[in-house]
Design a protein around this motif. Structure first.
Motif, PDB file in Angstrom:
ATOM      1  N   GLY A 194      45.382  71.607 -46.793  1.00 17.39           N
ATOM      2  CA  GLY A 194      44.432  72.428 -46.718  1.00 17.39           C
ATOM      3  C   GLY A 194      44.247  72.908 -45.016  1.00 17.39           C
ATOM      4  N   LEU A 195      44.280  72.072 -44.077  1.00 18.93           N
ATOM      5  CA  LEU A 195      44.473  72.427 -42.871  1.00 18.93           C
ATOM      6  C   LEU A 195      45.485  73.079 -42.403  1.00 18.93           C
ATOM      7  N   THR A 196      46.664  72.868 -42.896  1.00 21.92           N
ATOM      8  CA  THR A 196      47.843  73.792 -42.723  1.00 21.92           C
ATOM      9  C   THR A 196      47.708  75.306 -43.315  1.00 21.92           C
ATOM     10  N   LYS A 197      46.892  75.268 -44.544  1.00 27.02           N
ATOM     11  CA  LYS A 197      46.694  76.549 -44.970  1.00 27.02           C
ATOM     12  C   LYS A 197      45.481  77.247 -44.345  1.00 27.02           C
ATOM     13  N   LEU A 198      44.631  76.621 -44.105  1.00 28.03           N
ATOM     14  CA  LEU A 198      43.511  77.298 -42.895  1.00 28.03           C
ATOM     15  C   LEU A 198      44.132  77.844 -41.839  1.00 28.03           C
ATOM     16  N   GLN A 199      45.138  77.135 -41.231  1.00 34.27           N
ATOM     17  CA  GLN A 199      45.787  77.665 -40.048  1.00 34.27           C
ATOM     18  C   GLN A 199      46.618  78.894 -40.277  1.00 34.27           C
ATOM     19  N   ASP A 200      47.373  78.814 -41.384  1.00 28.98           N
ATOM     20  CA  ASP A 200      48.000  80.104 -41.941  1.00 28.98           C
ATOM     21  C   ASP A 200      46.902  81.371 -41.986  1.00 28.98           C
ATOM     22  N   LEU A 201      45.613  81.019 -42.574  1.00 22.90           N
ATOM     23  CA  LEU A 201      44.640  81.719 -42.710  1.00 22.90           C
ATOM     24  C   LEU A 201      44.219  82.568 -41.759  1.00 22.90           C
ATOM     25  N   HIS A 202      44.000  81.661 -40.867  1.00 23.52           N
ATOM     26  CA  HIS A 202      43.379  82.152 -39.290  1.00 23.52           C
ATOM     27  C   HIS A 202      44.263  83.071 -38.462  1.00 23.52           C
ATOM     28  N   ASP A 203      45.696  82.623 -38.704  1.00 31.56           N
ATOM     29  CA  ASP A 203      46.635  83.507 -38.114  1.00 31.56           C
ATOM     30  C   ASP A 203      46.816  84.868 -38.742  1.00 31.56           C
ATOM     31  N   SER A 204      46.543  84.761 -39.803  1.00 31.42           N
ATOM     32  CA  SER A 204      46.282  86.225 -40.528  1.00 31.42           C
ATOM     33  C   SER A 204      45.198  86.917 -40.092  1.00 31.42           C
ATOM     34  N   LEU A 205      44.377  86.222 -39.965  1.00 30.27           N
ATOM     35  CA  LEU A 205      42.808  86.994 -39.643  1.00 30.27           C
ATOM     36  C   LEU A 205      43.025  87.554 -38.237  1.00 30.27           C
ATOM     37  N   GLU A 206      43.826  86.539 -37.090  1.00 33.40           N
ATOM     38  CA  GLU A 206      44.009  87.324 -35.823  1.00 33.40           C
ATOM     39  C   GLU A 206      44.568  88.572 -36.188  1.00 33.40           C
ATOM     40  N   LYS A 207      45.503  88.798 -36.762  1.00 32.66           N
ATOM     41  CA  LYS A 207      46.409  90.030 -36.952  1.00 32.66           C
ATOM     42  C   LYS A 207      45.221  91.313 -37.417  1.00 32.66           C
ATOM     43  N   MET A 208      44.651  90.809 -38.349  1.00 34.51           N
ATOM     44  CA  MET A 208      43.494  91.801 -38.986  1.00 34.51           C
ATOM     45  C   MET A 208      42.493  91.951 -37.539  1.00 34.51           C
ATOM     46  N   ILE A 209      41.878  90.988 -36.791  1.00 33.85           N
ATOM     47  CA  ILE A 209      41.276  91.285 -35.766  1.00 33.85           C
ATOM     48  C   ILE A 209      41.966  92.382 -34.918  1.00 33.85           C
ATOM     49  N   ARG A 210      43.157  92.170 -34.575  1.00 36.85           N
ATOM     50  CA  ARG A 210      43.930  93.127 -33.771  1.00 36.85           C
ATOM     51  C   ARG A 210      44.092  94.457 -34.240  1.00 36.85           C
ATOM     52  N   LEU A 211      44.237  94.457 -35.391  1.00 38.58           N
ATOM     53  CA  LEU A 211      44.344  95.836 -36.231  1.00 38.58           C
ATOM     54  C   LEU A 211      42.888  96.585 -36.199  1.00 38.58           C
ATOM     55  N   SER A 212      41.828  95.675 -36.344  1.00 38.22           N
ATOM     56  CA  SER A 212      40.782  96.104 -36.188  1.00 38.22           C
ATOM     57  C   SER A 212      40.192  96.773 -35.041  1.00 38.22           C
ATOM     58  N   ILE A 213      40.601  96.158 -33.718  1.00 37.60           N
ATOM     59  CA  ILE A 213      40.305  96.470 -32.471  1.00 37.60           C
ATOM     60  C   ILE A 213      41.211  97.759 -32.090  1.00 37.60           C
ATOM     61  N   THR A 214      42.253  97.853 -32.528  1.00 35.59           N
ATOM     62  CA  THR A 214      43.329  99.210 -32.672  1.00 35.59           C
ATOM     63  C   THR A 214      42.793 100.171 -32.981  1.00 35.59           C
ATOM     64  N   ASN A 215      42.090 100.035 -34.480  1.00 38.82           N
ATOM     65  CA  ASN A 215      41.620 101.045 -35.197  1.00 38.82           C
ATOM     66  C   ASN A 215      40.006 101.342 -35.003  1.00 38.82           C
ATOM     67  N   HIS A 216      39.475 100.791 -33.678  1.00 36.63           N
ATOM     68  CA  HIS A 216      38.084 100.825 -33.474  1.00 36.63           C
ATOM     69  C   HIS A 216      37.176 100.566 -34.738  1.00 36.63           C
ATOM     70  N   ALA A 217      37.522  99.530 -35.288  1.00 36.31           N
ATOM     71  CA  ALA A 217      36.622  99.348 -36.511  1.00 36.31           C
ATOM     72  C   ALA A 217      35.717  98.328 -36.464  1.00 36.31           C
ATOM     73  N   LEU A 218      35.685  97.447 -35.237  1.00 35.71           N
ATOM     74  CA  LEU A 218      35.002  96.500 -34.765  1.00 35.71           C
ATOM     75  C   LEU A 218      34.419  96.892 -33.402  1.00 35.71           C
ATOM     76  N   SER A 219      32.908  96.711 -33.441  1.00 38.89           N
ATOM     77  CA  SER A 219      32.293  97.103 -32.039  1.00 38.89           C
ATOM     78  C   SER A 219      32.519  95.696 -31.315  1.00 38.89           C
ATOM     79  N   GLN A 220      32.181  95.744 -30.060  1.00 40.63           N
ATOM     80  CA  GLN A 220      32.171  94.488 -29.009  1.00 40.63           C
ATOM     81  C   GLN A 220      31.291  93.398 -29.515  1.00 40.63           C
ATOM     82  N   GLU A 221      30.078  93.814 -30.240  1.00 41.28           N
ATOM     83  CA  GLU A 221      29.062  92.882 -30.571  1.00 41.28           C
ATOM     84  C   GLU A 221      29.671  92.206 -31.905  1.00 41.28           C
ATOM     85  N   GLN A 222      30.407  92.882 -32.721  1.00 43.97           N
ATOM     86  CA  GLN A 222      30.905  92.168 -34.101  1.00 43.97           C
ATOM     87  C   GLN A 222      32.199  91.527 -33.471  1.00 43.97           C
ATOM     88  N   ILE A 223      32.939  91.907 -32.531  1.00 45.56           N
ATOM     89  CA  ILE A 223      34.113  90.966 -32.106  1.00 45.56           C
ATOM     90  C   ILE A 223      33.630  89.655 -31.477  1.00 45.56           C
TER      91      ILE A 223
END
Length: 245
Positions: free
Chosen positions: A44-73
């Motif tokens: 489960g810990l390994t799966k969580l690591q993979d999950l949060h690695d994917s979330l990091e990519k999502m955050i980068r996409l969100s920042i690139t597309n201005h989908a998240l405000s600074q407060e949300q980040i």
């Protein structure tokens, strides 16, 4: 512990983003898992690591597309830092227990030293740790994410699954006869509590043997030490992922 998401994005289309779909697949696999043994928790810990690695990519996409405000980040990062704290609490506890077990094994191998004293010291330490685990679990809360934007709601879903794993981990380290099923996450998100079912684990076995030294088996102590090492390795990898995150 709960991070609230109130995202009003104009940059994301209404349909789910492919990266969010990938994260949802990972979440589905995690929800269907059970954290009832050291091996399943490590997986489960390994799966969580993979999950949060994917979330990091999502955050980068969100920042690139201005989908998240600074407060949300900042809210997302705050939630990640709190989970990183849970990793550190777990690692410190495991390190403390491993150190005690190594001392006991050393006495058993050399057949010299005050075994009873070391065992009492270990059990006393375990008692304190159990109280601290109970306090941590009591303060953990799984929030129900109500975000309608699926592409961003997965952050809250991921937090819920992550917290559920740590609830199971702390219960497992306490030597509970049970660890929570991850499939209970939907109930947890509404009830903020864990139901435990299952059999004794490696921690329980050694605790019972230490309470009655006549039944002490060094093999069980070694099994527990190996279990602790596996958990430490999994937590260390997850911590590094969160530091990067």
């Amino acid at each position: 512990m709960t991070v609230s998401f109130h995202v009003r994005s104009k940059s994301y289309p209404s349909r789910q983003h492919p990266q969010a779909a990938h994260v949802n697949e990972q979440l589905t696999r995690l929800r269907s898992s059970e954290a009832a043994s050291s091996s399943s928790i490590c997986q489960g810990l390994t799966k969580l690591q993979d999950l949060h690695d994917s979330l990091e990519k999502m955050i980068r996409l969100s920042i690139t597309n201005h989908a998240l405000s600074q407060e949300q980040i900042e809210k997302l990062l705050d939630g990640s830092l709190k989970i990183l704290d849970l990793c550190n609490i777990s690692k410190d506890a495991l390190s403390q227990m491993k150190e005690g077990l190594m001392e006991i094994q050393s006495i058993l191998r050399r057949k010299r030293g005050d075994l009873s004293s070391e065992i009492k010291k270990y059990l006393s330490s375990r008692k304190c740790l159990k109280k601290s685990f109970q306090k941590v679990v009591k303060n953990l809360k799984v929030g129900q994410n109500k975000e309608s934007q699926e592409s961003l709601a997965v952050f809250g879903e991921a937090e819920a699954v992550t917290i559920t794993l740590f609830q199971s981990l702390f219960s497992f380290m306490s030597g509970s006869k049970a660890c929570a099923k991850w499939s209970l996450v939907s109930k947890l998100m509404n009830q903020n509590k864990v139901t435990f079912e299952g059999e004794a684990n490696e921690f329980t076995v050694v605790d019972l043997e230490f309470q009655s030294e006549k039944s002490l088996k060094i093999e069980d102590v070694q099994i527990l030490e190996s279990c602790i090492q596996d958990l430490e390795d999994g937590l260390e990898s997850l911590s590094k992922s969160f530091i990067k995150y």
